[in-house]
Design a protein around this motif. Structure first.
Motif, PDB file in Angstrom:
ATOM      1  N   GLU A 391       0.836  -1.198   0.000  1.00  0.00           N
ATOM      2  CA  GLU A 391       0.000   0.000   0.000  1.00  0.00           C
ATOM      3  C   GLU A 391       0.874   1.252   0.000  1.00  0.00           C
ATOM      4  OE1 GLU A 391      -3.754   2.054   2.374  1.00  0.00           O
ATOM      5  OE2 GLU A 391      -2.638   0.440   3.319  1.00  0.00           O
ATOM      6  N   ASP A 392       0.462   2.241  -0.783  1.00  0.00           N
ATOM      7  CA  ASP A 392       1.168   3.513  -0.821  1.00  0.00           C
ATOM      8  C   ASP A 392       1.076   4.159   0.556  1.00  0.00           C
ATOM      9  OD1 ASP A 392       2.019   6.145  -1.150  1.00  0.00           O
ATOM     10  OD2 ASP A 392       1.170   6.320  -3.158  1.00  0.00           O
ATOM     11  N   PRO A 393       2.221   4.460   1.194  1.00  0.00           N
ATOM     12  CA  PRO A 393       2.174   5.049   2.534  1.00  0.00           C
ATOM     13  C   PRO A 393       1.370   6.346   2.591  1.00  0.00           C
ATOM     14  CG  PRO A 393       4.388   4.294   2.042  1.00  0.00           C
ATOM     15  CD  PRO A 393       3.601   4.174   0.780  1.00  0.00           C
ATOM     16  N   LEU A 394       1.412   7.153   1.535  1.00  0.00           N
ATOM     17  CA  LEU A 394       0.654   8.398   1.537  1.00  0.00           C
ATOM     18  C   LEU A 394      -0.842   8.117   1.579  1.00  0.00           C
ATOM     19  CD1 LEU A 394       0.591  11.454   1.406  1.00  0.00           C
ATOM     20  CD2 LEU A 394       0.717  11.299  -1.098  1.00  0.00           C
ATOM     21  N   VAL A 395      -1.289   7.124   0.825  1.00  0.00           N
ATOM     22  CA  VAL A 395      -2.703   6.738   0.846  1.00  0.00           C
ATOM     23  C   VAL A 395      -3.094   6.270   2.234  1.00  0.00           C
ATOM     24  CG1 VAL A 395      -4.401   5.130  -0.088  1.00  0.00           C
ATOM     25  CG2 VAL A 395      -2.720   6.197  -1.610  1.00  0.00           C
ATOM     26  N   ARG A 396      -2.231   5.452   2.836  1.00  0.00           N
ATOM     27  CA  ARG A 396      -2.485   4.962   4.196  1.00  0.00           C
ATOM     28  C   ARG A 396      -2.597   6.133   5.170  1.00  0.00           C
ATOM     29  NH1 ARG A 396      -0.190   0.933   7.614  1.00  0.00           N
ATOM     30  NH2 ARG A 396      -0.798   1.434   9.757  1.00  0.00           N
ATOM     31  N   ALA A 397      -1.669   7.073   5.103  1.00  0.00           N
ATOM     32  CA  ALA A 397      -1.662   8.209   6.026  1.00  0.00           C
ATOM     33  C   ALA A 397      -2.912   9.065   5.859  1.00  0.00           C
ATOM     34  CB  ALA A 397      -0.409   9.057   5.798  1.00  0.00           C
ATOM     35  N   GLU A 398      -3.316   9.313   4.622  1.00  0.00           N
ATOM     36  CA  GLU A 398      -4.514  10.114   4.373  1.00  0.00           C
ATOM     37  C   GLU A 398      -5.764   9.398   4.881  1.00  0.00           C
ATOM     38  OE1 GLU A 398      -4.253  10.740   0.196  1.00  0.00           O
ATOM     39  OE2 GLU A 398      -2.993  12.548   0.369  1.00  0.00           O
ATOM     40  N   ARG A 399      -5.809   8.069   4.721  1.00  0.00           N
ATOM     41  CA  ARG A 399      -6.948   7.307   5.190  1.00  0.00           C
ATOM     42  C   ARG A 399      -7.054   7.367   6.716  1.00  0.00           C
ATOM     43  NH1 ARG A 399      -6.556   2.082   6.216  1.00  0.00           N
ATOM     44  NH2 ARG A 399      -4.825   1.803   4.749  1.00  0.00           N
ATOM     45  N   GLU A 400      -5.934   7.221   7.385  1.00  0.00           N
ATOM     46  CA  GLU A 400      -5.943   7.282   8.843  1.00  0.00           C
ATOM     47  C   GLU A 400      -6.300   8.684   9.332  1.00  0.00           C
ATOM     48  OE1 GLU A 400      -2.771   5.715  11.074  1.00  0.00           O
ATOM     49  OE2 GLU A 400      -2.960   3.688  10.255  1.00  0.00           O
ATOM     50  N   ALA A 401      -5.795   9.708   8.633  1.00  0.00           N
ATOM     51  CA  ALA A 401      -6.103  11.083   9.029  1.00  0.00           C
ATOM     52  C   ALA A 401      -7.594  11.366   8.885  1.00  0.00           C
ATOM     53  CB  ALA A 401      -5.282  12.062   8.195  1.00  0.00           C
ATOM     54  N   ALA A 402      -8.189  10.856   7.794  1.00  0.00           N
ATOM     55  CA  ALA A 402      -9.621  11.056   7.587  1.00  0.00           C
ATOM     56  C   ALA A 402     -10.438  10.334   8.654  1.00  0.00           C
ATOM     57  CB  ALA A 402     -10.019  10.563   6.193  1.00  0.00           C
ATOM     58  N   ALA A 403     -10.016   9.125   9.009  1.00  0.00           N
ATOM     59  CA  ALA A 403     -10.722   8.368  10.042  1.00  0.00           C
ATOM     60  C   ALA A 403     -10.616   9.063  11.393  1.00  0.00           C
ATOM     61  CB  ALA A 403     -10.154   6.954  10.128  1.00  0.00           C
ATOM     62  N   LEU A 404      -9.449   9.616  11.699  1.00  0.00           N
ATOM     63  CA  LEU A 404      -9.265  10.331  12.960  1.00  0.00           C
ATOM     64  C   LEU A 404     -10.112  11.593  13.004  1.00  0.00           C
ATOM     65  CD1 LEU A 404      -7.807  10.640  15.652  1.00  0.00           C
ATOM     66  CD2 LEU A 404      -5.934  11.784  14.440  1.00  0.00           C
ATOM     67  N   ALA A 405     -10.166  12.300  11.870  1.00  0.00           N
ATOM     68  CA  ALA A 405     -10.978  13.519  11.817  1.00  0.00           C
ATOM     69  C   ALA A 405     -12.450  13.202  12.025  1.00  0.00           C
ATOM     70  CB  ALA A 405     -10.758  14.225  10.478  1.00  0.00           C
ATOM     71  N   ALA A 406     -12.917  12.110  11.405  1.00  0.00           N
ATOM     72  CA  ALA A 406     -14.309  11.716  11.570  1.00  0.00           C
ATOM     73  C   ALA A 406     -14.596  11.327  13.017  1.00  0.00           C
ATOM     74  CB  ALA A 406     -14.634  10.548  10.631  1.00  0.00           C
ATOM     75  N   GLN A 407     -13.675  10.613  13.641  1.00  0.00           N
ATOM     76  CA  GLN A 407     -13.850  10.220  15.035  1.00  0.00           C
ATOM     77  C   GLN A 407     -13.881  11.440  15.950  1.00  0.00           C
ATOM     78  OE1 GLN A 407     -10.777   7.631  16.465  1.00  0.00           O
ATOM     79  NE2 GLN A 407     -11.619   7.493  18.528  1.00  0.00           N
ATOM     80  N   THR A 408     -13.002  12.390  15.676  1.00  0.00           N
ATOM     81  CA  THR A 408     -12.961  13.615  16.478  1.00  0.00           C
ATOM     82  C   THR A 408     -14.252  14.406  16.338  1.00  0.00           C
ATOM     83  OG1 THR A 408     -10.554  13.719  16.224  1.00  0.00           O
ATOM     84  CG2 THR A 408     -11.677  15.733  16.900  1.00  0.00           C
ATOM     85  N   ALA A 409     -14.787  14.454  15.125  1.00  0.00           N
ATOM     86  CA  ALA A 409     -16.034  15.181  14.885  1.00  0.00           C
ATOM     87  C   ALA A 409     -17.186  14.558  15.664  1.00  0.00           C
ATOM     88  CB  ALA A 409     -16.346  15.199  13.389  1.00  0.00           C
ATOM     89  N   VAL A 410     -17.246  13.227  15.688  1.00  0.00           N
ATOM     90  CA  VAL A 410     -18.295  12.529  16.438  1.00  0.00           C
ATOM     91  C   VAL A 410     -18.160  12.830  17.926  1.00  0.00           C
ATOM     92  CG1 VAL A 410     -19.151  10.264  17.132  1.00  0.00           C
ATOM     93  CG2 VAL A 410     -18.599  10.707  14.731  1.00  0.00           C
ATOM     94  N   GLN A 411     -16.937  12.801  18.433  1.00  0.00           N
ATOM     95  CA  GLN A 411     -16.701  13.085  19.844  1.00  0.00           C
ATOM     96  C   GLN A 411     -17.071  14.525  20.192  1.00  0.00           C
ATOM     97  OE1 GLN A 411     -12.580  12.051  20.240  1.00  0.00           O
ATOM     98  NE2 GLN A 411     -13.003   9.864  20.554  1.00  0.00           N
ATOM     99  N   ASP A 412     -16.738  15.461  19.309  1.00  0.00           N
ATOM    100  CA  ASP A 412     -17.085  16.858  19.544  1.00  0.00           C
ATOM    101  C   ASP A 412     -18.597  17.055  19.545  1.00  0.00           C
ATOM    102  OD1 ASP A 412     -14.400  17.406  19.700  1.00  0.00           O
ATOM    103  OD2 ASP A 412     -14.243  18.249  17.663  1.00  0.00           O
ATOM    104  N   GLU A 413     -19.278  16.359  18.625  1.00  0.00           N
ATOM    105  CA  GLU A 413     -20.723  16.476  18.545  1.00  0.00           C
ATOM    106  C   GLU A 413     -21.374  15.906  19.817  1.00  0.00           C
ATOM    107  OE1 GLU A 413     -24.426  15.069  15.643  1.00  0.00           O
ATOM    108  OE2 GLU A 413     -22.342  14.832  15.016  1.00  0.00           O
ATOM    109  N   ALA A 414     -20.845  14.782  20.283  1.00  0.00           N
ATOM    110  CA  ALA A 414     -21.392  14.182  21.495  1.00  0.00           C
ATOM    111  C   ALA A 414     -21.154  15.088  22.706  1.00  0.00           C
ATOM    112  CB  ALA A 414     -20.728  12.821  21.723  1.00  0.00           C
ATOM    113  N   ALA A 415     -19.971  15.724  22.756  1.00  0.00           N
ATOM    114  CA  ALA A 415     -19.682  16.630  23.845  1.00  0.00           C
ATOM    115  C   ALA A 415     -20.601  17.842  23.815  1.00  0.00           C
ATOM    116  CB  ALA A 415     -18.225  17.065  23.776  1.00  0.00           C
ATOM    117  N   ALA A 416     -20.905  18.324  22.618  1.00  0.00           N
ATOM    118  CA  ALA A 416     -21.790  19.491  22.483  1.00  0.00           C
ATOM    119  C   ALA A 416     -23.205  19.150  22.938  1.00  0.00           C
ATOM    120  CB  ALA A 416     -21.790  19.972  21.053  1.00  0.00           C
ATOM    121  N   ASP A 417     -23.680  17.925  22.627  1.00  0.00           N
ATOM    122  CA  ASP A 417     -25.011  17.501  23.037  1.00  0.00           C
ATOM    123  C   ASP A 417     -25.113  17.416  24.543  1.00  0.00           C
ATOM    124  OD1 ASP A 417     -25.758  17.388  20.424  1.00  0.00           O
ATOM    125  OD2 ASP A 417     -25.423  15.209  20.229  1.00  0.00           O
ATOM    126  N   GLU A 418     -24.025  17.016  25.191  1.00  0.00           N
ATOM    127  CA  GLU A 418     -24.030  16.937  26.638  1.00  0.00           C
ATOM    128  C   GLU A 418     -24.099  18.335  27.278  1.00  0.00           C
ATOM    129  OE1 GLU A 418     -20.633  14.688  27.790  1.00  0.00           O
ATOM    130  OE2 GLU A 418     -21.366  12.822  26.926  1.00  0.00           O
TER     131      GLU A 418
END
Length: 418
Positions: A391-418
């Protein structure tokens, strides 16, 4: 022959020429010689045109994997010389031929020198102008690669590896909940605050400077003489403590790096320490030899598993498949990026320490990270030659960064609801 002819009267010689017969034949011994150096050179020239030496596995550019070597053959010059000399002196021209001695060669196996050559090529081509430092150890055979491995470098957060070792060494019992929390924060979140509190544990008192000094003494006792912590993380120099140490690495004339005077190591030192931890976890090695009553294989295994929780560092990790465990600690300070760890791969476990340093200027991650990824991937594929990671390391890094950003967004949304 010329001398003998010159002694004959002209007319006698003319008569012999006309009748094509000598009236008084003269026997002249034929002598011959040859230039041995010229003959050898000629054989070497023939060999250069005809030989097809066996090849070592070669890197497939752009894929990061290796293709197998090919068998071949070469001319045995020494064995061919006597036959060639004999052929020169044959009276019958048909016998003035020689069959050269040919040696068949098996394909060269993939070996650690092939990996070193590829790593050096990446550093020369992609990291031109940077100081690259690499240390690799095959934990099965003990074979090593060291490319600028003895160059003094900033310790960064990579010096938290010695902190983990020293923490477990001073503990008589398994770490309590408080120390476990500090270990996790330091390993997984790279907390400098947590690391300094672990120095308190090492010192046995609430004194980070005392803990740093004891850590340095222990590293030197292990033979890691280029590793030290003079000043704790995010702290200032104090008059009662040294603010640096002189080491073989940092006292070299014309030092090619500009390491932090407060905390330093080398790729070889950290790589050696990691190998000690690995061998300790398996019941042997230098750590147990030096500290037989203070460390156990279980504690060393705990250190390995602790550093596997570090999923933030995206240098060594990006060069290996996601399912492969990587026990590591990374660090950077703007001038230097590095990562040091143990990769528990299907094809064999190994230590890898990689650093890139920019002397006198800012080192951007978009320059350093791709180089570090490729160094890691080449190393993984050496140890896993039959099942490389493609696997192209750049593709891997971008995929992980996107997954982390999505996870962070979900956590921020949950924190805002609280």
């Amino acid at each position: 022959a010329e001398a003998a002819r010159g002694e004959r009267p002209f007319w006698e010689g003319f008569a012999e020429y006309m009748v094509r017969q000598s009236f008084e034949p003269v026997n002249i011994r034929l002598l011959a010689g040859h230039d041995q150096a010229a003959l050898r050179a000629q054989l070497e020239n023939v060999a250069s045109l005809l030989d097809r030496p066996a090849t070592a596995p070669q890197l497939l550019l752009g894929a990061g994997s290796y293709q197998p070597g090919d068998p071949g053959y070469v001319t045995d010059i020494e064995a061919s010389l006597p036959a060639a000399e004999m052929a020169l002196y044959q009276f019958d021209p048909a016998r003035r031929q020689v069959a050269l001695v040919i040696t068949m060669q098996e394909a060269v196996d993939l070996n650690i020198d092939v990996l070193k050559t590829q790593l050096e090529r990446v550093l020369a081509d992609d990291a031109a102008g940077l100081v690259g430092s690499v240390f690799i150890m095959d934990l099965q055979t003990g074979e090593e690669i060291s490319i600028n491995g003895d160059v003094a470098l900033s310790g960064l957060s990579i010096l938290k590896i010695p902190i983990f070792v020293e923490t477990y060494r001073v503990l008589d019992l398994p770490p309590n909940e408080y120390v476990q929390g500090l270990l996790f924060e330091t390993a997984a979140q790279s907390s400098n605050f947590g690391a300094n509190l672990l120095l308190h544990v090492i010192a046995g008192v609430d004194n980070t400077y005392e803990g740093a000094e004891l850590l340095t003494e222990s590293m030197h006792r292990l033979g890691l003489v280029n590793t030290f912590m003079a000043i704790p993380y995010d702290a200032a120099a104090v008059s009662t403590r040294p603010n640096t140490y002189t080491t073989p690495a940092n006292s070299v004339p014309g030092l090619i790096s500009s390491p932090d005077p407060a905390r330093q190591t080398t790729a070889e030192d950290i790589g050696t320490l990691l190998s000690m931890v690995y061998y300790c976890a398996n019941g042997g090695g230098g750590l147990l030899a030096v500290y037989p009553e203070e460390l156990t294989p279980t504690e060393c295994q705990d250190i390995i598993e602790l550093m596997q929780q570090n999923v933030e560092g995206n240098q060594i990790r990006i060069g290996v498949p996601e399912e492969v465990p990587v026990s590591h600690k990374h660090g950077w300070d703007g001038l230097t990026y590095g990562d040091a760890g143990i990769v528990l791969s299907p094809g064999g476990d190994y230590v890898i320490v990689i650093y890139l340093h920019q002397t006198g200027g800012w080192l951007a991650s978009d320059i350093s990270f791709p180089i570090l990824w490729e160094l890691s991937r080449l190393t993984y594929n050496y140890f896993n030659f039959t099942d490389p990671y493609l696997e192209d390391p750049l593709v891997r890094a971008e995929r992980e960064a996107a997954a982390l950003a999505a996870q962070t967004a979900v956590q921020d949304e949950a924190a805002a609801d609280e």
